[in-house]
Design an enzyme around this catalytic site. Sequence first.
Site, PDB file in Angstrom:
ATOM      1  N   ASP A  80      19.064  35.006 -22.895  1.00 21.25           N
ATOM      2  CA  ASP A  80      19.746  34.808 -21.612  1.00 21.25           C
ATOM      3  C   ASP A  80      21.073  35.541 -21.781  1.00 21.25           C
ATOM      4  OD1 ASP A  80      19.657  33.192 -18.952  1.00 21.25           O
ATOM      5  OD2 ASP A  80      21.624  32.688 -19.712  1.00 21.25           O
ATOM      6  N   LYS A  93      16.364  24.764 -22.086  1.00 19.97           N
ATOM      7  CA  LYS A  93      17.422  25.789 -22.125  1.00 19.97           C
ATOM      8  C   LYS A  93      18.350  25.424 -23.278  1.00 19.97           C
ATOM      9  CE  LYS A  93      18.917  29.468 -19.873  1.00 19.97           C
ATOM     10  NZ  LYS A  93      18.163  30.492 -19.145  1.00 19.97           N
TER      11      LYS A  93
END
Length: 453
Positions: A166, A126
Amino acid sequence: MSDYLTEIMSQVKKKNPSEPEYHQAVQEVVESLVLVLDKHPEYRSAKVIERLIEPERVIIFRVPWVDDQGEVHVNRGFRIEMNSAIGPYKGGLRFHPSVNLGILKFLAFEQVFKNSLTTLPIGGGKGGSDFDPKGKSDNEVMRFCQSFMNELFRHIGPNTDIPAGDIGVGGREVGYLFGQYKKLRNEFTGVFTGKGLNWGGSLIRPEATGYGAVYFAAEMLTTRNETLEDKVCLVSGSGNVAQYTIEKLLDLGGKPVTVSDSTGYVYDEQGIDREKLEYIKHLKNVRRGRVKEYTDPYPHAVYTEIDQQADYNPLWNHKADCAFPSATENEINEKDAQNLLKNGVYVISEGANMPTTPDGVNIFLQENILYGPGKAANAGGVAVSGLEMAQNSQRLPWTREEVDKRLQLIMKSIHQTCIEVAERFGTPGNYVNGANIGGFLKVADAMLDQGVV
Ligand code: NDP
């Protein structure tokens, strides 16, 4: 919890101070793993958990950029390469002022288990930045993305680490990031997912997380011989996940009645139909406005501003059957969980990552409702990202029907894994244990096979 796991948690807190979201994400998984370690001492002796909670690599870098007035700004960029036991690192980039190391570590940690559940060979990662795209011009966003990629490009690649979007990173940002990567590397590869359709993207990728969360809810309902037809649904957020959750709910006969953003929420008792959804999409994706404006064309709807002092979120306090939290982490607290139950909600499918606090999760588990945690329920996004990678490798685009069919099969399979694993470890119907343990076993076995690396 056993002494061993208590000790692990105390190490996590000591080694990662001031990262409460990371502690929370690890704690939740570790609580499920209690059920595994008794039966499998080999994971303990190989220190699999100790290795899982330590990222393989963390990259932190400076991102300087110049605004339209010529002023220089400096943001911080991150990439957490958490675990590559079953495939290259994979996970989104988040651009939001709240981004910090702890939040990205929690997201990267969750991603490892989620990616494992998809059945595809993808590891977990991430990244992101504390940059706020809100209120910035397209040119400012482009300059920021280019500067971000000027560092990130040396750490990623189609067989190493494949980022995606995201919060705050949608099609526009992926375009600028990919363009700069291509220029720096002088190669056109499938290094990003969520790409535009005419330059390597996959059909259904934008829709995948929201559609997947709804498919997962539908699967949970089949265990009670029910469907989403006529179910009243609370949805939070109004971004990518929320929009396509609403779209799929409408396809399956559900009635979504709320949307929100970080300033407030709208309750439309008549239901958000396709025309209203198109309005929301245009408002958020093109005009980049606020959900408050929904009441301009639809004045019967009620807009409520967020009260930062309140100890609950009124969005979760309406009569409904299902809830699809699709905004951000910890958006449902203990009181919200109680309000949801009080109002008749018995299906929760988490589009967002870790949207429910631990106290809230415990309430859902005690009440035995159909509670699908994010790791399982929102895995459709990364699953179709995996399918985008497969199409890029083949250099062949698949049809909409083909991708959607595979997405449905994957969500079905994730649901089945959750059910079977929860049952096997003595907690039938507990999707939290099912997702945590189901995701863990595949990664842990791969780590055992690959030795101490
Ligand atoms: P978007 O940026 O498209 O939308 C996010 C939405 O949530 C916006 O409406 C935003 O409001 C709202 N929001 C963001 N932060 C907050 C906050 N602190 N408080 C209240 N509202 C907030 O992001 P996505 O839809 O992509 O992501 C939503 C959630 O889904 C996140 O938890 C993400 O990690 C998760 N997720 C996303 C996937 C994907 O494929 N995109 C895959 C799996 C999970 P505002 O407009 O005011 O910022």
